[in-house]
Design a protein around this motif. Structure first.
Motif, mmCIF file in Angstrom:
data_model
loop_
_atom_site.group_PDB
_atom_site.id
_atom_site.type_symbol
_atom_site.label_atom_id
_atom_site.label_comp_id
_atom_site.label_asym_id
_atom_site.label_seq_id
_atom_site.Cartn_x
_atom_site.Cartn_y
_atom_site.Cartn_z
ATOM 1 N N PRO A 157 -3.536 0.421 0.553
ATOM 2 C CA PRO A 157 -2.434 1.398 0.509
ATOM 3 C C PRO A 157 -2.670 2.503 1.530
ATOM 4 C CG PRO A 157 -3.337 1.004 -1.696
ATOM 5 C CD PRO A 157 -4.277 0.370 -0.726
ATOM 6 N N THR A 158 -1.619 2.933 2.173
ATOM 7 C CA THR A 158 -1.724 4.029 3.135
ATOM 8 C C THR A 158 -2.051 5.333 2.400
ATOM 9 O OG1 THR A 158 0.607 4.623 2.937
ATOM 10 C CG2 THR A 158 0.014 2.935 4.588
ATOM 11 N N PRO A 159 -2.540 6.346 3.125
ATOM 12 C CA PRO A 159 -2.750 7.654 2.489
ATOM 13 C C PRO A 159 -1.473 8.199 1.841
ATOM 14 C CG PRO A 159 -3.816 7.591 4.627
ATOM 15 C CD PRO A 159 -3.015 6.332 4.525
ATOM 16 N N GLN A 160 -0.338 7.929 2.469
ATOM 17 C CA GLN A 160 0.930 8.389 1.891
ATOM 18 C C GLN A 160 1.209 7.679 0.568
ATOM 19 O OE1 GLN A 160 0.495 7.417 5.039
ATOM 20 N NE2 GLN A 160 0.961 9.248 6.278
ATOM 21 N N ALA A 161 0.909 6.397 0.511
ATOM 22 C CA ALA A 161 1.095 5.647 -0.733
ATOM 23 C C ALA A 161 0.223 6.222 -1.844
ATOM 24 C CB ALA A 161 0.757 4.171 -0.513
ATOM 25 N N LEU A 162 -1.029 6.486 -1.529
ATOM 26 C CA LEU A 162 -1.943 7.028 -2.546
ATOM 27 C C LEU A 162 -1.490 8.412 -3.015
ATOM 28 C CD1 LEU A 162 -5.371 5.972 -1.002
ATOM 29 C CD2 LEU A 162 -4.140 4.875 -2.873
ATOM 30 N N ALA A 163 -0.972 9.204 -2.086
ATOM 31 C CA ALA A 163 -0.513 10.546 -2.459
ATOM 32 C C ALA A 163 0.699 10.476 -3.383
ATOM 33 C CB ALA A 163 -0.187 11.354 -1.206
ATOM 34 N N VAL A 164 1.631 9.559 -3.085
ATOM 35 C CA VAL A 164 2.812 9.409 -3.940
ATOM 36 C C VAL A 164 2.404 8.894 -5.315
ATOM 37 C CG1 VAL A 164 4.942 8.110 -4.241
ATOM 38 C CG2 VAL A 164 4.427 9.113 -2.032
ATOM 39 N N ILE A 165 1.515 7.929 -5.345
ATOM 40 C CA ILE A 165 1.044 7.388 -6.627
ATOM 41 C C ILE A 165 0.366 8.482 -7.452
ATOM 42 C CG2 ILE A 165 -0.630 5.812 -7.659
ATOM 43 C CD1 ILE A 165 0.015 3.878 -5.304
ATOM 44 N N ALA A 166 -0.396 9.339 -6.794
ATOM 45 C CA ALA A 166 -1.015 10.464 -7.509
ATOM 46 C C ALA A 166 0.051 11.384 -8.105
ATOM 47 C CB ALA A 166 -1.925 11.245 -6.566
ATOM 48 N N ALA A 167 1.148 11.587 -7.378
ATOM 49 C CA ALA A 167 2.246 12.417 -7.895
ATOM 50 C C ALA A 167 2.872 11.780 -9.129
ATOM 51 C CB ALA A 167 3.300 12.628 -6.808
ATOM 52 N N HIS A 185 5.695 -7.364 -3.468
ATOM 53 C CA HIS A 185 5.958 -6.753 -4.776
ATOM 54 C C HIS A 185 5.361 -5.359 -4.851
ATOM 55 C CE1 HIS A 185 7.449 -10.233 -7.433
ATOM 56 N NE2 HIS A 185 7.600 -10.588 -6.174
ATOM 57 N N PHE A 186 4.173 -5.165 -4.307
ATOM 58 C CA PHE A 186 3.568 -3.827 -4.283
ATOM 59 C C PHE A 186 4.455 -2.870 -3.498
ATOM 60 C CE2 PHE A 186 1.103 -0.413 -2.516
ATOM 61 C CZ PHE A 186 0.170 -0.078 -3.494
ATOM 62 N N ASP A 187 4.856 -3.298 -2.305
ATOM 63 C CA ASP A 187 5.615 -2.412 -1.428
ATOM 64 C C ASP A 187 6.974 -2.073 -2.018
ATOM 65 O OD1 ASP A 187 4.799 -1.613 1.524
ATOM 66 O OD2 ASP A 187 6.990 -1.716 1.475
ATOM 67 N N ALA A 188 7.668 -3.073 -2.533
ATOM 68 C CA ALA A 188 8.994 -2.824 -3.106
ATOM 69 C C ALA A 188 8.898 -1.945 -4.354
ATOM 70 C CB ALA A 188 9.675 -4.148 -3.439
ATOM 71 N N ALA A 189 7.895 -2.211 -5.181
ATOM 72 C CA ALA A 189 7.733 -1.403 -6.397
ATOM 73 C C ALA A 189 7.487 0.055 -6.038
ATOM 74 C CB ALA A 189 6.587 -1.949 -7.245
ATOM 75 N N LEU A 190 6.700 0.283 -4.994
ATOM 76 C CA LEU A 190 6.411 1.661 -4.607
ATOM 77 C C LEU A 190 7.632 2.325 -3.981
ATOM 78 C CD1 LEU A 190 4.391 3.883 -4.623
ATOM 79 C CD2 LEU A 190 3.349 2.966 -2.554
ATOM 80 N N THR A 191 8.418 1.575 -3.230
ATOM 81 C CA THR A 191 9.647 2.138 -2.649
ATOM 82 C C THR A 191 10.627 2.538 -3.744
ATOM 83 O OG1 THR A 191 9.433 0.905 -0.584
ATOM 84 C CG2 THR A 191 11.649 1.623 -1.198
ATOM 85 N N VAL A 192 10.861 1.653 -4.706
ATOM 86 C CA VAL A 192 11.791 1.951 -5.795
ATOM 87 C C VAL A 192 11.289 3.144 -6.611
ATOM 88 C CG1 VAL A 192 12.799 1.101 -7.952
ATOM 89 C CG2 VAL A 192 12.675 -0.400 -5.945
ATOM 90 N N SER A 193 10.016 3.139 -6.956
ATOM 91 C CA SER A 193 9.464 4.227 -7.760
ATOM 92 C C SER A 193 9.533 5.559 -7.034
ATOM 93 C CB SER A 193 8.010 3.910 -8.147
ATOM 94 O OG SER A 193 7.942 2.754 -8.971
ATOM 95 N N THR A 194 9.294 5.533 -5.724
ATOM 96 C CA THR A 194 9.350 6.764 -4.940
ATOM 97 C C THR A 194 10.777 7.297 -4.865
ATOM 98 O OG1 THR A 194 7.457 6.067 -3.615
ATOM 99 C CG2 THR A 194 8.834 7.811 -2.708
ATOM 100 N N MET A 195 11.735 6.401 -4.647
ATOM 101 C CA MET A 195 13.129 6.836 -4.624
ATOM 102 C C MET A 195 13.546 7.414 -5.971
ATOM 103 S SD MET A 195 15.179 4.004 -2.341
ATOM 104 C CE MET A 195 14.971 3.918 -0.557
ATOM 105 N N ARG A 196 13.158 6.756 -7.045
ATOM 106 C CA ARG A 196 13.467 7.277 -8.377
ATOM 107 C C ARG A 196 12.854 8.661 -8.570
ATOM 108 N NH1 ARG A 196 12.278 1.892 -12.176
ATOM 109 N NH2 ARG A 196 14.430 1.081 -12.154
ATOM 110 N N TYR A 197 11.595 8.787 -8.201
ATOM 111 C CA TYR A 197 10.877 10.040 -8.415
ATOM 112 C C TYR A 197 11.517 11.185 -7.633
ATOM 113 C CZ TYR A 197 7.014 13.393 -8.522
ATOM 114 O OH TYR A 197 6.262 14.523 -8.677
ATOM 115 N N ILE A 198 11.809 10.954 -6.357
ATOM 116 C CA ILE A 198 12.391 12.014 -5.523
ATOM 117 C C ILE A 198 13.767 12.407 -6.045
ATOM 118 C CG2 ILE A 198 13.349 12.479 -3.233
ATOM 119 C CD1 ILE A 198 10.978 10.939 -2.061
#
Length: 564
Positions: A89-99, A137-150
């Motif tokens: 995961p990129t640093p940005q991915a890890l930061a979003v997951i931490a959020a 699946h990892f990438d799509a799940a993180l995109t959807v979750s990030t959009m929901r969160y924002i």
């Protein structure tokens, strides 16, 4: 007995992400190994997921409400993964997951962003190598979750119009694909990007801080119920629950930690603390311990957490800025506030709002444009039919006693005294109208403030000021009665030098009747519904859910996304 340790999933996730970050350089391996076929397979998987609008890996698989955003986002990225580099995961991915793991502190539900599932997904990336399905699946799940969160953090989860609230969030919606591509993915400070997404109102920030406090308090809450009393207790009365009461008041900050108390007695220190508690919970601050106060004291702190979460949701519905400082009415608090440009309270007053069940004051936002001194009250047809006509049938002198007159649709007076069967029939049909003449007994008092709206609701003074001393003040037919109408008029007209406070008072007391004064610029009026309010000094106030709007919101949120 050993004290039970509190498990914090967010802390465990953060620790895991920290370890992953430490190991990124030594364990990194390209996921797709540079293989064109693998890259094509990942792209095909991402395309299929985006088109389907569903992903079984997600805690809430249905993301059809974000499908268009996800499609546009991956189209702009040529359907390549954006959150993974060299098998990690990129640093940005890890930061979003931490959020996501910290989202409960924001008044959100971590499960809606799969907060507890990311550790195993990251582990799967390590163990499954360059498997295209795992990557996609990892990438799509993180995109959807990030959009929901924002989106949830910015405009709330549920559209206020679902509850027939007159607040439009469409104007402040983000272009989510653009925000992710241009601001979040290139950022070296993801936390700063996410912080900027949240409302910047001081009231929102205070409410978020209060939520942190009450999450901690709720974790400490033992759920001890205070014993009821046969009649309200006064200072000096004995009370078997004095000890647990003191514990509760200390926990909530209403009783000083060093207060000296008399065992088994509801003493003056406890009475003072209860008075402070009462003032924060919409009760008459009498210092007497009765059933209403005990009901509030026995309310689980988890419910207070929910009230604060609901308040944050409603703060997110508001426009990000206003052309002028707004007038804000908080219905369950029965209070109006006017704010200065730097968000401090310039004027505060008690209000009376619509009766629960039948005459609720609507929740909406509009601009005030003018006020009318010594107005007529044009009685709504619903009140004419339900109240005026039956009163006229019982009492022929009702019109003159109440200073009413009957008019045609042009405003021509038909009668202000006797009525006959034909007039009553025309009143029922709406062909004739009823209005109350200006004066101190007029139901609107001596001034009304107009912000045109479909509900025909406005602010006005009242000939019944004694109601402002009540702790619960839902007595009107829906309009909002003001405790200090002259102060509000003077504040609104302060940029018109001829309208001094003395002239405002004279216009109210002696006329002329029905005098309209236009404002030099529209002033926003927000009719809100917050059962948790945090004052500028940080004190937290809670109020009853008089209209059941919290209950309705929580019922929708309990179903999970996609939300209406």
């Amino acid at each position: 007995m050993r004290k039970k340790r509190h498990f914090d999933p967010a802390a465990v996730l953060l620790a895991f992400l920290w370890l992953i970050t430490l190991g990124c350089k030594s364990q990194a391996a390209p996921l797709a190994s540079g293989n064109t076929a693998d890259a094509s397979a990942v792209s095909a998987q991402l395309h299929a997921i985006a088109d389907a609008g569903t992903l079984s890996d997600l805690h809430w698989p249905n993301f059809t409400d974000y499908r268009g955003h996800v499609q546009r986002f991956y189209e702009s990225e040529s359907y390549a993964p954006v959150w993974i580099r060299n098998g990690q995961p990129t640093p940005q991915a890890l930061a979003v997951i931490a959020a996501f793991g910290n989202s409960r502190q924001k008044g959100l539900n971590p499960d809606e962003y799969d907060a507890l599932l990311w550790a195993q997904r990251i582990e799967a990336l390590k163990t499954m190598g360059g498997n295209p399905e795992t990557i996609a699946h990892f990438d799509a799940a993180l995109t959807v979750s990030t959009m929901r969160y924002i989106s949830d953090l910015h405009i709330g989860r549920v559209d206020p119009r679902h509850f027939q609230f007159g607040i439009d969030v469409d104007q402040k919606k983000y272009d989510l694909p653009q925000l992710l591509a241009q601001k979040l993915l290139p950022s070296n400070d993801v936390a700063q990007v996410l912080n900027a997404v949240e409302p910047q109102f001081p009231g929102y920030q205070r409410t978020e801080a209060a939520l942190q406090t009450y999450l901690t308090l709720a974790a400490q809450d033992k759920g001890t119920q205070l014993p009821d009393v046969a009649k309200p207790l006064s200072a000096g009365d004995t009370y078997a629950g004095a000890g647990p009461l003191a514990d509760r008041l200390r926990l909530l900050g209403d009783l000083p930690q060093n207060a000296v108390l008399t065992p088994g007695v509801y003493d003056s220190a406890l009475a003072d603390a209860v008075k402070h508690f009462q003032s924060r919970h919409g009760l008459l601050a009498s210092g007497k311990l009765g059933s209403d106060t005990l009901r509030q004291l026995n309310t689980p702190l988890s419910q207070r957490v929910t009230q604060l979460q609901d308040a944050l949701e409603r703060w997110r519905w508001l426009p990000p800025d206003f052309p002028q400082p707004p007038i804000v009415v908080n219905v369950p608090e029965f209070v109006l506030r006017i704010f200065t440009p730097d968000h401090h309270v310039a004027l505060r007053m008690n209000v009376v709002v619509g009766k629960a069940v039948r005459n609720e004051t609507p929740i909406f936002a509009q601009n005030m444009r003018y006020l009318i001194f010594r107005p007529y009250w044009n009685v709504p047809i619903s009140i004419v039919r339900a109240e005026i006509v039956p009163s006229l049938q019982k009492n022929p002198g009702y019109l003159s006693a109440k200073n009413f007159e009957i008019t045609d649709q042009s405003g021509k007076v038909i009668t202000s005294s006797a009525v006959n069967a034909d007039i009553l029939a025309q009143l029922r049909s709406g062909k004739l109208a009823v209005r109350q003449k200006p004066g101190p007994t007029n139901s609107l008092g001596l001034v009304k403030f107009i912000f045109p709206n479909e509900h025909n609701v406005y602010l006005h003074s009242t000939p019944a000021p004694q109601l402002f001393s009540q702790s619960r003040r839902d007595f009107s037919h829906g309009c909002i009665r003001l405790e200090k109408p002259a102060d509000l008029a003077a504040w609104l007209l302060q940029d018109q030098p001829q309208w001094t406070p003395d002239r405002v008072r004279a216009a109210m007391d002696s006329g002329p009747d029905n005098q309209q004064v236009n404002l030099t610029h529209p002033v926003p009026v927000l009719i809100l519904y917050l059962t948790a309010e945090v004052e500028e000094n940080g004190e937290v106030y809670f109020f009853d859910d008089i209209y059941g709007h919290d209950r309705s919101l929580n019922a929708v949120l309990a179903k999970g996304p996609p939300y209406p």
